[in-house]
Design a protein around this motif. Structure first.
Motif, PDB file in Angstrom:
ATOM      1  N   LEU A  44      26.538  52.712  62.586  1.00 13.60           N
ATOM      2  CA  LEU A  44      26.128  51.472  62.797  1.00 13.60           C
ATOM      3  C   LEU A  44      24.850  51.335  62.232  1.00 13.60           C
ATOM      4  O   LEU A  44      23.848  51.804  62.964  1.00 13.60           O
ATOM      5  N   PRO A  45      24.290  50.384  61.314  1.00 12.45           N
ATOM      6  CA  PRO A  45      22.896  50.305  60.868  1.00 12.45           C
ATOM      7  C   PRO A  45      22.232  49.889  62.165  1.00 12.45           C
ATOM      8  O   PRO A  45      22.610  49.012  62.703  1.00 12.45           O
ATOM      9  N   PRO A  46      21.292  50.682  62.488  1.00  8.00           N
ATOM     10  CA  PRO A  46      20.469  50.492  63.919  1.00  8.00           C
ATOM     11  C   PRO A  46      19.610  49.185  63.848  1.00  8.00           C
ATOM     12  O   PRO A  46      18.862  49.108  63.308  1.00  8.00           O
ATOM     13  N   PRO A  47      20.011  48.470  64.560  1.00  6.77           N
ATOM     14  CA  PRO A  47      19.334  47.060  64.734  1.00  6.77           C
ATOM     15  C   PRO A  47      17.845  47.293  65.232  1.00  6.77           C
ATOM     16  O   PRO A  47      17.691  48.204  66.160  1.00  6.77           O
ATOM     17  N   ASN A  48      17.028  46.586  64.861  1.00  4.50           N
ATOM     18  CA  ASN A  48      15.455  46.642  64.967  1.00  4.50           C
ATOM     19  C   ASN A  48      15.374  46.159  66.551  1.00  4.50           C
ATOM     20  O   ASN A  48      15.961  45.058  67.025  1.00  4.50           O
ATOM     21  N   VAL A  81      28.944  55.533  65.081  1.00  2.00           N
ATOM     22  CA  VAL A  81      27.769  55.852  65.716  1.00  2.00           C
ATOM     23  C   VAL A  81      26.708  54.678  65.982  1.00  2.00           C
ATOM     24  O   VAL A  81      26.328  54.338  65.160  1.00  2.00           O
ATOM     25  N   PRO A  82      26.662  54.323  67.200  1.00  2.00           N
ATOM     26  CA  PRO A  82      25.601  53.205  67.484  1.00  2.00           C
ATOM     27  C   PRO A  82      24.032  53.758  67.488  1.00  2.00           C
ATOM     28  O   PRO A  82      23.897  55.157  67.799  1.00  2.00           O
ATOM     29  N   GLY A  83      23.411  53.061  67.613  1.00  2.00           N
ATOM     30  CA  GLY A  83      21.958  53.146  67.594  1.00  2.00           C
ATOM     31  C   GLY A  83      20.809  52.006  67.596  1.00  2.00           C
ATOM     32  O   GLY A  83      21.421  51.062  67.692  1.00  2.00           O
ATOM     33  N   LEU A  84      19.608  52.383  67.504  1.00  2.00           N
ATOM     34  CA  LEU A  84      18.724  51.637  67.597  1.00  2.00           C
ATOM     35  C   LEU A  84      17.332  51.986  66.945  1.00  2.00           C
ATOM     36  O   LEU A  84      17.080  53.028  66.930  1.00  2.00           O
ATOM     37  N   THR A 458       8.530  53.110  59.274  1.00  2.00           N
ATOM     38  CA  THR A 458       9.878  53.123  60.175  1.00  2.00           C
ATOM     39  C   THR A 458      11.009  53.622  59.141  1.00  2.00           C
ATOM     40  O   THR A 458      11.963  54.263  59.931  1.00  2.00           O
ATOM     41  N   TRP A 459      11.023  53.354  57.785  1.00  2.00           N
ATOM     42  CA  TRP A 459      12.085  53.507  57.008  1.00  2.00           C
ATOM     43  C   TRP A 459      12.126  55.177  56.561  1.00  2.00           C
ATOM     44  O   TRP A 459      13.345  55.673  56.331  1.00  2.00           O
ATOM     45  N   PHE A 460      10.925  56.038  57.020  1.00  2.00           N
ATOM     46  CA  PHE A 460      11.126  57.189  56.735  1.00  2.00           C
ATOM     47  C   PHE A 460      11.847  57.928  57.626  1.00  2.00           C
ATOM     48  O   PHE A 460      12.294  58.768  57.536  1.00  2.00           O
ATOM     49  N   THR A 461      12.037  57.272  59.014  1.00  2.00           N
ATOM     50  CA  THR A 461      13.253  57.921  59.702  1.00  2.00           C
ATOM     51  C   THR A 461      14.485  57.222  59.273  1.00  2.00           C
ATOM     52  O   THR A 461      15.650  57.810  59.303  1.00  2.00           O
ATOM     53  N   SER A 462      14.487  55.886  59.201  1.00  2.00           N
ATOM     54  CA  SER A 462      15.629  54.988  58.932  1.00  2.00           C
ATOM     55  C   SER A 462      16.718  55.899  57.553  1.00  2.00           C
ATOM     56  O   SER A 462      17.792  55.963  57.713  1.00  2.00           O
ATOM     57  N   TRP A 463      15.865  56.225  56.805  1.00  2.00           N
ATOM     58  CA  TRP A 463      16.524  56.581  55.554  1.00  2.00           C
ATOM     59  C   TRP A 463      17.322  58.260  56.030  1.00  2.00           C
ATOM     60  O   TRP A 463      17.910  58.687  55.005  1.00  2.00           O
ATOM     61  N   LEU A 464      16.954  58.734  56.731  1.00  2.00           N
ATOM     62  CA  LEU A 464      17.709  60.075  57.217  1.00  2.00           C
ATOM     63  C   LEU A 464      18.842  59.563  58.189  1.00  2.00           C
ATOM     64  O   LEU A 464      19.686  60.569  58.550  1.00  2.00           O
ATOM     65  N   TRP A 465      19.210  58.561  58.698  1.00  2.00           N
ATOM     66  CA  TRP A 465      20.209  58.111  59.590  1.00  2.00           C
ATOM     67  C   TRP A 465      21.477  58.810  59.292  1.00  2.00           C
ATOM     68  O   TRP A 465      22.160  59.205  60.372  1.00  2.00           O
TER      69      TRP A 465
END
Length: 892
Positions: A44-48, A81-84, A458-465
């Motif tokens: 799940l694209p983690p919502p902000n 997989v859900p997330g935030l 923040t994208w530096f963590t998101s690109w690994l998701w």
């Protein structure tokens, strides 16, 4: 668990809560740790954590839930997989604004208290987002819930930075960045808006340095930056400035000499064709500066707060912010005669999405990722078909951006985010870059080390998701069994900032693309075409929508009729359409239960028919098979709108409007017990299997209805997906039924055009177009009479005369006639009113069809249905005109 007997009205609230609780207690959405068979997985694209879920989130989540529920029923071990997302700068800005309303400045709080305020904000938003996700019935695996700042994410983020650094793909350098002077941080291109604004284009004269009369005319919208000028550049082919080459001019006010140079980047059509070169505050100027190594590098004439600064700026102007500095600089320029003219100028102004401050292009020392080597494998994955983009038209956009990709600035000057794992040694100057926090310098052993003050984008963590959310870099069971994932569902607006980067990271760190398919959803708009937005007041809270209309009504309205991959309208009208459809399904099942004897077994297989079985039974089973095949193809191709359209068409038109009406005589026993039993078996099979088809789209409604009909299993959510091949294909029955239904349509239109009263059953005649049509329609005479409400239907031979005083219609199947009711003044007036009503409907239908947007967005089936409706309306108006003309003519 069983459902109570079905009430007469569909009331979704109690149903939704009950089945959500049942699914949760049964843990049916928990994916197995060691799956057997081919798994299906996605994140799940983690919502902000900046806010809560919007209807746009609900669109993407609904598409994903359809896929998850479908694959579970097919039998694939399914992990969602859900997330935030901690959302770094965006969250800090949101907290800053909230505190400002209370009279508190975030910047003045101690670091620990500031972080505590952000954590308090995060906890509240996280709770609300979870509540919304649960309310939507989205079947995520909550046991795998992740957060982009949880310990495993911290580990993965630091690991990636350290690896890239030692590979030479992360470096620190002074580069031109987007600087937000209000927040005092670099921001990404994604966080920069470019609204059109009206400013002033000031034409200045830079006098010749040798004292000659005149000077060089230069146009600028930022006169306050002239103090950082190091040259004036003109295009080498611009004959107007040939005589100026090699000469020097004086910077106005400061009277500092600078050279006139040439550069092909200069646009001769802008202003006078001469550009002031201010390398520390404009990207183009900086690029010109780099091509001319003899030019001196000036100091910053605007500091990190957006104030005029440095010894190059006159003392009286230092410390003024940019707006005040511009106004005061213009006053001095006018007073000294440097201003030639000022004209209003409309241009795009870069503004920070986070603070609304005008972005300052600024040379700043930051951390960057060298993305060129990372981009090549990602592009190859798409070119080789290992990653497919849906809709395919976005593939070219992906290629164009990747071919011109720039290095990525990953450092931010804020406190909320992942600290950069770099530790500077004060004694020797060495930087220790390591995953674990060091106690001493790895070079000299000194303990006087200072951590880098910045945090990561923040994208530096998101690109690994896709892989970090599954436990990477640890060799977890989830990473082993569920990576790579199957599909990513997201909005196209973050194609470059997230999707492309995830592909780069996946290829580089795992050696595999992170997903095989990317599905881009469209943007929701209101009925006037505006994007749904809280600021415009046209974007309702999804919780309000679900409470007022029901979860499944919202879900269905998000999927139908507008294609989910296109921009399209979402309104109260769309929601009403969804609610009406679900009510239709509810009433269909209630009707079915009236004719299913108590204790009837669940349908194990499709009914088998004798050669002389009624046409309607053979037809509806074949139509169900065709629908199931279409739904399978659509969901396999990531086209939930196409699947929804197929189910809607079958349930509403084929099953409810046609089959039920045709089969009623058999269902109530008027055709004998064998016919009744066959009709009941057929109806029950088709209804039960269609509830399974509809379940991924409307899970709460279908779970309730499935438990009301005879069934096998505890929960529909875990029932076997229906196999289309269970039902026989019967193309002959489908063609024959098309002919019968066309005859019914012709007779119904004649009734409407002739204003036959509802309680009147007039006689009708049909002259079939051939012997095969005649045999078919004579065999189905009872269906024609019941559906068209005519009696008797008489069949005419080829040479038989047309019935007197009858209205007629001609079609491919032959000619249809109906006795025309006795006319009178009231009938004529009624016809006139009917004509006016039909004309208004036809105008509306034609306007819809003339809308290019409707034709581009709507499924082909919906367009064809609209075209058919317009044609029928035009024909009916024509028949009314004939009738009125006949009435007006004197009798012979």
């Amino acid at each position: 668990m069983s459902a109570p007997s079905l009430p007469s009205r569909f009331e979704p609230a109690e149903i939704e809560a009950r089945w959500q609780r049942a699914w949760s207690e049964a843990e049916i959405f928990r994916a197995p740790e060691r799956p057997i068979g081919t798994p299906f997985s996605f994140i799940l694209p983690p919502p902000n954590v900046t806010g809560v879920l919007t209807l746009g989130h609900m669109l993407g989540d609904t598409v994903m839930d359809v896929l998850a529920r479908y694959h579970r029923m097919v039998g694939h071990p399914t992990l969602w997989v859900p997330g935030l997302d901690h959302a770094g700068l965006a969250t800090q800005v949101a907290v800053r604004r909230a505190l400002a309303k209370e009279g508190v400045r975030l910047e003045e709080l101690p670091r620990e208290e500031a972080i505590a305020q952000v954590e308090k904000w995060r906890a509240a938003r996280e709770s609300r987002i979870r509540e919304q996700t649960l309310a939507g019935g989205f079947s995520v695996d909550w046991t795998r819930y992740r957060y982009t700042m949880d310990p495993p994410s911290v580990r993965a983020t630091r690991e990636v930075f350290v690896r890239l650094y030692h590979e030479g793909l992360v470096y620190r350098a002074e580069r031109m960045v987007n600087w937000d002077p209000r927040l005092r941080t670099a921001i990404s291109d994604l966080e920069v808006l470019h609204p059109e604004e009206t400013g002033s284009l000031v034409h200045l004269q830079y006098p010749w340095a040798d004292g000659s009369p005149g000077g060089l005319e230069v146009a600028t919208v930022r006169p306050e930056t002239i103090f950082g000028d190091v040259a004036i550049a003109v295009h080498p082919d611009d004959a107007r400035h040939t005589a100026a080459l090699g000469r020097e001019v004086l910077v106005p006010i400061s009277r500092r000499p600078i050279p006139v140079i040439t550069d092909t980047a200069i646009d001769p059509a802008f202003g006078s064709g001469a550009l002031k070169v201010t390398p520390r505050h404009d990207l183009v100027d900086y690029e010109v500066f780099q091509r001319h190594p003899g030019l001196p590098m000036p100091p910053d004439v605007i500091d990190d707060r957006g104030r005029l600064a440095s010894e190059w700026v006159p003392a009286e102007l230092r410390g003024l912010d940019r707006d005040e500095g511009r106004a005061r600089t213009l006053e001095l320029l006018r007073a000294d005669g440097y201003v030639l003219r000022e004209v209003a100028y409309r241009h795009a102004v870069a503004r920070s999405e986070r603070s609304d401050a005008v972005v300052e292009p600024r040379l700043s020392t930051q951390w960057f990722v060298r993305v060129g080597p990372l981009a090549e494998p990602a592009v190859a994955a798409v070119r080789e078909g290992r990653v497919r983009i849906h809709p395919e038209r976005w593939t070219l956009t992906f290629y164009r951006w990747m071919e011109t990709i720039q290095d990525w600035c990953i450092s931010r000057q804020v406190f909320w985010g992942h600290p950069i794992p770099v530790y500077h040694c004060t004694p020797c100057g060495h930087d220790t870059v390591t995953v674990e926090v060091p106690e001493k310098c790895e070079e000299c052993g000194a303990r006087e080390i200072v951590s880098d003050p910045d945090v990561l984008d923040t994208w530096f963590t998101s690109w690994l998701w896709p892989f970090a959310a599954l436990g990477w870099p640890e060799p977890t069971s989830d990473y082993s069994h569920y990576y790579p994932t199957n599909v990513l569902v997201t909005g196209r607006d973050i194609m470059f900032f997230w999707v492309a980067r995830m592909m780069m990271a996946g290829e580089h760190f795992t050696g595999r693309a992170p997903f095989s398919d990317v599905y881009f959803t469209g943007m929701l708009r209101d009925e006037t075409g505006r994007k749904l937005s809280k600021s415009l007041g046209n974007s309702p809270d999804p919780m309000d929508v679900m409470h007022e209309r029901g979860v499944d009504s919202m879900r269905f309205a998000l999927l139908f009729p507008n294609p989910t991959e296109e921009d399209g309208p979402f309104s109260s009208h769309t929601l009403e359409g969804g609610a009406h459809f679900l009510t239709k399904v509810w009433n269909l099942v209630r009707f079915t239960l009236l004719h299913v004897p108590p204790g009837s077994p669940p349908p194990k297989a499709a009914p088998t028919f004798a050669p002389d079985s009624p046409l309607e039974n053979r037809w509806i089973l074949s139509r169900w098979r065709r629908t199931a095949e279409e739904v399978d193809r659509a969901l396999t191709a990531f086209e939930p709108n196409r699947a929804s359209t197929a189910i809607y068409t079958f349930l509403w038109h084929d099953l409810a409007d046609r089959y039920v009406e045709i089969a009623k005589e058999s269902l109530v026993g008027r055709q004998g017990e064998p016919a009744a039993r066959e009709a009941r078996d057929t109806l029950l099979y088709v209804v039960e299997r269609t509830l399974r088809l509809l379940h991924p789209i409307a899970p709460h409604l279908t779970e309730e209805l499935w438990h009301a009909v005879p069934h096998d299993g505890e929960l529909l959510a875990m029932a076997r997906w229906p196999i289309a091949g269970e039902a026989p294909a019967d193309p002959v029955a489908e063609l024959e039924m098309e002919t019968v239904l066309e005859a019914v349509r012709l007779l119904r239109n004649l009734r409407a055009e002739e204003h036959v009263p509802l309680d009147t059953v007039p006689p009708a005649w049909i002259r079939p177009g051939g012997p095969e049509v005649a045999r078919l329609l004579e065999r189905e005479r009872g269906t024609l009479e019941r559906l068209a409400r005519v009696r008797p239907v008489t069949f005419l031979g080829p040479g038989a005369p047309a019935p007197a005083l009858s209205a007629s219609r001609v079609a491919a199947l032959g000619e249809c006639y109906m006795e025309r009711p006795t006319a009178g003044p009231e009938a004529s007036e009624a016809l006139q009113k009917e004509r006016a009503k039909l004309t208004a409907l036809l105008d509306k239908a034609r306007a819809r069809l003339s809308d290019a947007g409707f034709r581009a967005r709507a499924p082909p089936e919906v367009v064809r249905e609209a075209e058919e409706k317009a044609r029928e309306l035009a024909e009916r108006i024509g028949r009314i005109d004939e009738h009125l003309k006949a009435e007006a003519s004197p009798s012979p």
